[in-house]
Design a protein around this motif. Sequence first.
Motif, PDB file in Angstrom:
ATOM      1  N   ASN A 290       0.901  -1.253  -0.013  1.00  0.00           N
ATOM      2  CA  ASN A 290       0.112  -0.105   0.092  1.00  0.00           C
ATOM      3  C   ASN A 290       0.848   1.255   0.031  1.00  0.00           C
ATOM      4  OD1 ASN A 290      -2.079   1.841   0.065  1.00  0.00           O
ATOM      5  ND2 ASN A 290      -2.563   1.402   2.385  1.00  0.00           N
ATOM      6  N   HIS A 291       1.851   1.138   0.905  1.00  0.00           N
ATOM      7  CA  HIS A 291       2.497   2.652   1.014  1.00  0.00           C
ATOM      8  C   HIS A 291       3.765   2.698   0.174  1.00  0.00           C
ATOM      9  CE1 HIS A 291       0.366   3.726   4.539  1.00  0.00           C
ATOM     10  NE2 HIS A 291       0.273   2.541   4.877  1.00  0.00           N
ATOM     11  N   ARG A 292       4.316   1.536  -0.417  1.00  0.00           N
ATOM     12  CA  ARG A 292       5.598   1.508  -1.140  1.00  0.00           C
ATOM     13  C   ARG A 292       5.359   1.377  -2.607  1.00  0.00           C
ATOM     14  NH1 ARG A 292       9.458   4.196   2.094  1.00  0.00           N
ATOM     15  NH2 ARG A 292       9.236   3.081   3.983  1.00  0.00           N
ATOM     16  N   ILE A 293       4.665   0.562  -3.147  1.00  0.00           N
ATOM     17  CA  ILE A 293       4.417  -0.007  -4.246  1.00  0.00           C
ATOM     18  C   ILE A 293       3.367   0.898  -4.901  1.00  0.00           C
ATOM     19  CG2 ILE A 293       3.671  -1.888  -5.867  1.00  0.00           C
ATOM     20  CD1 ILE A 293       5.111  -3.820  -4.076  1.00  0.00           C
ATOM     21  N   LEU A 294       2.240   1.036  -4.504  1.00  0.00           N
ATOM     22  CA  LEU A 294       1.049   1.790  -5.004  1.00  0.00           C
ATOM     23  C   LEU A 294       1.771   3.129  -5.373  1.00  0.00           C
ATOM     24  CD1 LEU A 294      -2.284   0.973  -3.436  1.00  0.00           C
ATOM     25  CD2 LEU A 294      -0.986  -0.141  -5.508  1.00  0.00           C
ATOM     26  N   SER A 295       1.223   3.978  -6.392  1.00  0.00           N
ATOM     27  CA  SER A 295       1.484   5.312  -6.565  1.00  0.00           C
ATOM     28  C   SER A 295       0.649   6.222  -5.744  1.00  0.00           C
ATOM     29  CB  SER A 295       1.320   5.499  -8.180  1.00  0.00           C
ATOM     30  OG  SER A 295       0.044   5.279  -8.542  1.00  0.00           O
ATOM     31  N   LYS A 296      -0.301   5.894  -5.431  1.00  0.00           N
ATOM     32  CA  LYS A 296      -1.228   6.731  -4.495  1.00  0.00           C
ATOM     33  C   LYS A 296      -1.710   5.766  -3.635  1.00  0.00           C
ATOM     34  CE  LYS A 296      -5.112   9.777  -4.545  1.00  0.00           C
ATOM     35  NZ  LYS A 296      -6.450  10.282  -5.224  1.00  0.00           N
ATOM     36  N   PRO A 297      -1.109   5.999  -2.292  1.00  0.00           N
ATOM     37  CA  PRO A 297      -1.404   5.009  -1.298  1.00  0.00           C
ATOM     38  C   PRO A 297      -2.892   5.032  -0.640  1.00  0.00           C
ATOM     39  CG  PRO A 297       0.786   5.948  -0.914  1.00  0.00           C
ATOM     40  CD  PRO A 297       0.095   6.472  -1.976  1.00  0.00           C
ATOM     41  N   LEU A 298      -3.547   4.008  -0.292  1.00  0.00           N
ATOM     42  CA  LEU A 298      -4.712   4.192   0.254  1.00  0.00           C
ATOM     43  C   LEU A 298      -5.026   4.645   1.634  1.00  0.00           C
ATOM     44  CD1 LEU A 298      -6.628   1.127  -1.633  1.00  0.00           C
ATOM     45  CD2 LEU A 298      -6.442   3.577  -2.327  1.00  0.00           C
ATOM     46  N   ASN A 299      -5.936   5.246   2.225  1.00  0.00           N
ATOM     47  CA  ASN A 299      -6.092   5.498   3.696  1.00  0.00           C
ATOM     48  C   ASN A 299      -7.148   4.228   4.317  1.00  0.00           C
ATOM     49  OD1 ASN A 299      -6.211   6.691   5.842  1.00  0.00           O
ATOM     50  ND2 ASN A 299      -7.789   8.047   5.424  1.00  0.00           N
ATOM     51  N   ILE A 300      -6.375   3.233   4.159  1.00  0.00           N
ATOM     52  CA  ILE A 300      -7.338   2.187   4.700  1.00  0.00           C
ATOM     53  C   ILE A 300      -6.534   1.016   5.537  1.00  0.00           C
ATOM     54  CG2 ILE A 300      -6.917   0.806   2.561  1.00  0.00           C
ATOM     55  CD1 ILE A 300      -9.835  -0.430   2.719  1.00  0.00           C
ATOM     56  N   ASN A 301      -7.078   0.550   6.607  1.00  0.00           N
ATOM     57  CA  ASN A 301      -6.398  -0.153   7.640  1.00  0.00           C
ATOM     58  C   ASN A 301      -5.849  -1.519   6.748  1.00  0.00           C
ATOM     59  OD1 ASN A 301      -5.823  -2.110   9.807  1.00  0.00           O
ATOM     60  ND2 ASN A 301      -6.013  -0.111  11.050  1.00  0.00           N
ATOM     61  N   GLU A 302      -4.698  -1.934   6.996  1.00  0.00           N
ATOM     62  CA  GLU A 302      -4.247  -3.258   6.383  1.00  0.00           C
ATOM     63  C   GLU A 302      -5.142  -4.559   7.067  1.00  0.00           C
ATOM     64  OE1 GLU A 302      -2.113  -1.226   7.833  1.00  0.00           O
ATOM     65  OE2 GLU A 302      -1.473  -0.113   5.771  1.00  0.00           O
ATOM     66  N   ILE A 303      -5.410  -4.169   8.231  1.00  0.00           N
ATOM     67  CA  ILE A 303      -6.196  -5.568   8.828  1.00  0.00           C
ATOM     68  C   ILE A 303      -7.424  -5.728   8.346  1.00  0.00           C
ATOM     69  CG2 ILE A 303      -7.079  -6.133  11.019  1.00  0.00           C
ATOM     70  CD1 ILE A 303      -3.945  -6.315  11.004  1.00  0.00           C
ATOM     71  N   ILE A 304      -8.306  -4.470   7.928  1.00  0.00           N
ATOM     72  CA  ILE A 304      -9.549  -4.572   7.208  1.00  0.00           C
ATOM     73  C   ILE A 304      -9.426  -5.516   5.798  1.00  0.00           C
ATOM     74  CG2 ILE A 304     -11.312  -3.421   5.979  1.00  0.00           C
ATOM     75  CD1 ILE A 304     -10.839  -1.047   7.949  1.00  0.00           C
ATOM     76  N   ILE A 305      -8.474  -4.926   5.113  1.00  0.00           N
ATOM     77  CA  ILE A 305      -8.185  -5.859   4.004  1.00  0.00           C
ATOM     78  C   ILE A 305      -8.037  -7.440   4.193  1.00  0.00           C
ATOM     79  CG2 ILE A 305      -6.985  -6.039   1.837  1.00  0.00           C
ATOM     80  CD1 ILE A 305      -6.062  -3.249   2.079  1.00  0.00           C
ATOM     81  N   PHE A 306      -7.041  -7.464   5.257  1.00  0.00           N
ATOM     82  CA  PHE A 306      -6.656  -9.174   5.763  1.00  0.00           C
ATOM     83  C   PHE A 306      -8.075  -9.663   5.862  1.00  0.00           C
ATOM     84  CE2 PHE A 306      -5.292 -11.685   9.158  1.00  0.00           C
ATOM     85  CZ  PHE A 306      -4.454 -12.610   8.393  1.00  0.00           C
ATOM     86  N   PHE A 307      -8.841  -9.169   6.616  1.00  0.00           N
ATOM     87  CA  PHE A 307     -10.074  -9.934   7.157  1.00  0.00           C
ATOM     88  C   PHE A 307     -11.118 -10.005   6.088  1.00  0.00           C
ATOM     89  CE2 PHE A 307      -8.756  -9.019  11.704  1.00  0.00           C
ATOM     90  CZ  PHE A 307      -8.886 -10.483  11.995  1.00  0.00           C
ATOM     91  N   ALA A 308     -11.010  -8.755   5.116  1.00  0.00           N
ATOM     92  CA  ALA A 308     -12.002  -8.965   4.006  1.00  0.00           C
ATOM     93  C   ALA A 308     -11.648 -10.284   3.195  1.00  0.00           C
ATOM     94  CB  ALA A 308     -11.871  -7.668   3.174  1.00  0.00           C
ATOM     95  N   ILE A 309     -10.597 -10.683   2.812  1.00  0.00           N
ATOM     96  CA  ILE A 309     -10.074 -11.855   2.133  1.00  0.00           C
ATOM     97  C   ILE A 309     -10.752 -13.138   2.829  1.00  0.00           C
ATOM     98  CG2 ILE A 309      -8.268 -13.220   1.349  1.00  0.00           C
ATOM     99  CD1 ILE A 309      -6.650 -10.582   1.459  1.00  0.00           C
ATOM    100  N   PHE A 310     -10.496 -13.034   4.252  1.00  0.00           N
ATOM    101  CA  PHE A 310     -11.287 -14.086   4.848  1.00  0.00           C
ATOM    102  C   PHE A 310     -12.649 -14.274   4.792  1.00  0.00           C
ATOM    103  CE2 PHE A 310      -7.102 -14.492   7.121  1.00  0.00           C
ATOM    104  CZ  PHE A 310      -6.764 -15.655   7.423  1.00  0.00           C
ATOM    105  N   ALA A 311     -13.511 -13.060   5.113  1.00  0.00           N
ATOM    106  CA  ALA A 311     -14.934 -13.147   4.729  1.00  0.00           C
ATOM    107  C   ALA A 311     -15.366 -13.491   3.417  1.00  0.00           C
ATOM    108  CB  ALA A 311     -15.213 -11.583   5.199  1.00  0.00           C
ATOM    109  N   GLY A 312     -14.455 -12.900   2.464  1.00  0.00           N
ATOM    110  CA  GLY A 312     -14.906 -13.027   0.734  1.00  0.00           C
ATOM    111  C   GLY A 312     -14.775 -14.621   0.750  1.00  0.00           C
ATOM    112  N   PHE A 313     -13.778 -15.420   1.297  1.00  0.00           N
ATOM    113  CA  PHE A 313     -13.319 -16.830   0.875  1.00  0.00           C
ATOM    114  C   PHE A 313     -14.611 -17.492   1.630  1.00  0.00           C
ATOM    115  CE2 PHE A 313     -11.996 -20.989   2.468  1.00  0.00           C
ATOM    116  CZ  PHE A 313     -11.565 -21.638   1.417  1.00  0.00           C
ATOM    117  N   SER A 314     -15.122 -17.344   2.871  1.00  0.00           N
ATOM    118  CA  SER A 314     -16.115 -18.068   3.593  1.00  0.00           C
ATOM    119  C   SER A 314     -17.456 -17.614   3.013  1.00  0.00           C
ATOM    120  CB  SER A 314     -16.377 -17.614   5.130  1.00  0.00           C
ATOM    121  OG  SER A 314     -16.758 -16.111   5.095  1.00  0.00           O
ATOM    122  N   THR A 315     -17.496 -16.697   2.257  1.00  0.00           N
ATOM    123  CA  THR A 315     -19.029 -16.308   1.741  1.00  0.00           C
ATOM    124  C   THR A 315     -19.046 -16.838   0.212  1.00  0.00           C
ATOM    125  OG1 THR A 315     -19.446 -14.383   3.146  1.00  0.00           O
ATOM    126  CG2 THR A 315     -20.576 -14.648   1.060  1.00  0.00           C
TER     127      THR A 315
END
Length: 342
Positions: A290-315
């Motif tokens: 998010n902070h090093r590779i993306l040209s424009k970093p997102l203002n979003i917590n990494e843990i939210i994305i982490f759990f979104a992956i789990f939630a998406g998989f379970s659904t």
Amino acid sequence: MKFKQVLLIFLFILSLGSIFYLYKDFLINILIAGLICIATFGIKQRLDYIFTSRFLNSILSVFILTLFFIVPLFFVVQQGVKFFSQFQVSQIMYYIDSSKEGLREFLATFPVVEKVFTNLTQDITSQNIANWGLKLSSHIGKESLSLVIDLGFIILFLFVFFYYGRSVYIYILKLSPLNVRESHHIFEEVVGVLKIVLFASIANVVLQGLFFGIFIYFFNFKYVLILGILYGIAALVPVVGGALVWIPLVGYELFLGNTWQAIGIAIYAIVFIGFVIDNLLKPLIIGFVNHRILSKPLNINEIIIFFAIFAGFSTFGFWGIIIGPAITAFFIAFVRLQRRLY
């Protein structure tokens, strides 16, 4: 509201519902292809600087993605079929019974643990496992055929999105009730999250496969490359992950009588790879992308994305690792838009 307006709204809703019903079997494939296209459209943009043909660039973009994601999977499947074709049913039955007996003898010095193990494995007989294996192989065969068909449609839709992507994006911006700047901002949020998921997943696959391959190399396994690739691919599956690889490998070591070697593989897979890399390092990888590779970093917590992956998989199953973060990013972008406007 005039009768004509009511009629037009009714007809529009009716036509929209009809379209969804008509293409309901392809909606997930279309959605997956669209999200992959959004996350990897930079490949097409770079090819546009080299070649002038939009058709050729779209074909090459799909080919690169197919080569990167599907070829390793088919390589592992081919080698796996070749490996297991060498076994006979009697050998597999003997392997199961011998593994149970070897583990029971090892646990004999711990009577309480040995008793628990005996109670848990009393139904794990060679005959029961044979029956489970037949049911599982039938289910895997059906799911594999479905996966191959889905991949075919995803590749087809992916080409369509690469070819018409820019035109579709502009058309959607014009249809949106929001102004162009607001719509583009929401789109950038979703694109950013998808890129984070893509790069973080690739890094996670490489790290887990590499470290597992290096570790088992010292045990003189013949299929180190295959097992490393397979472990990396299995790492894409949340929750279960590399257990799909290391559990059978531990059983094989028990079958050979290498009890301490089996314990070492299990501890390494659970503690170092499963806990350190997958649970501690993965959120850090997401933050780094998010902070090093993306040209424009997102203002979003990494843990939210982490759990979104789990939630998406379970659904949604396997493809939920893409759909889950996309839905989450879309929701967060709308919340922020509402906050700015009102």
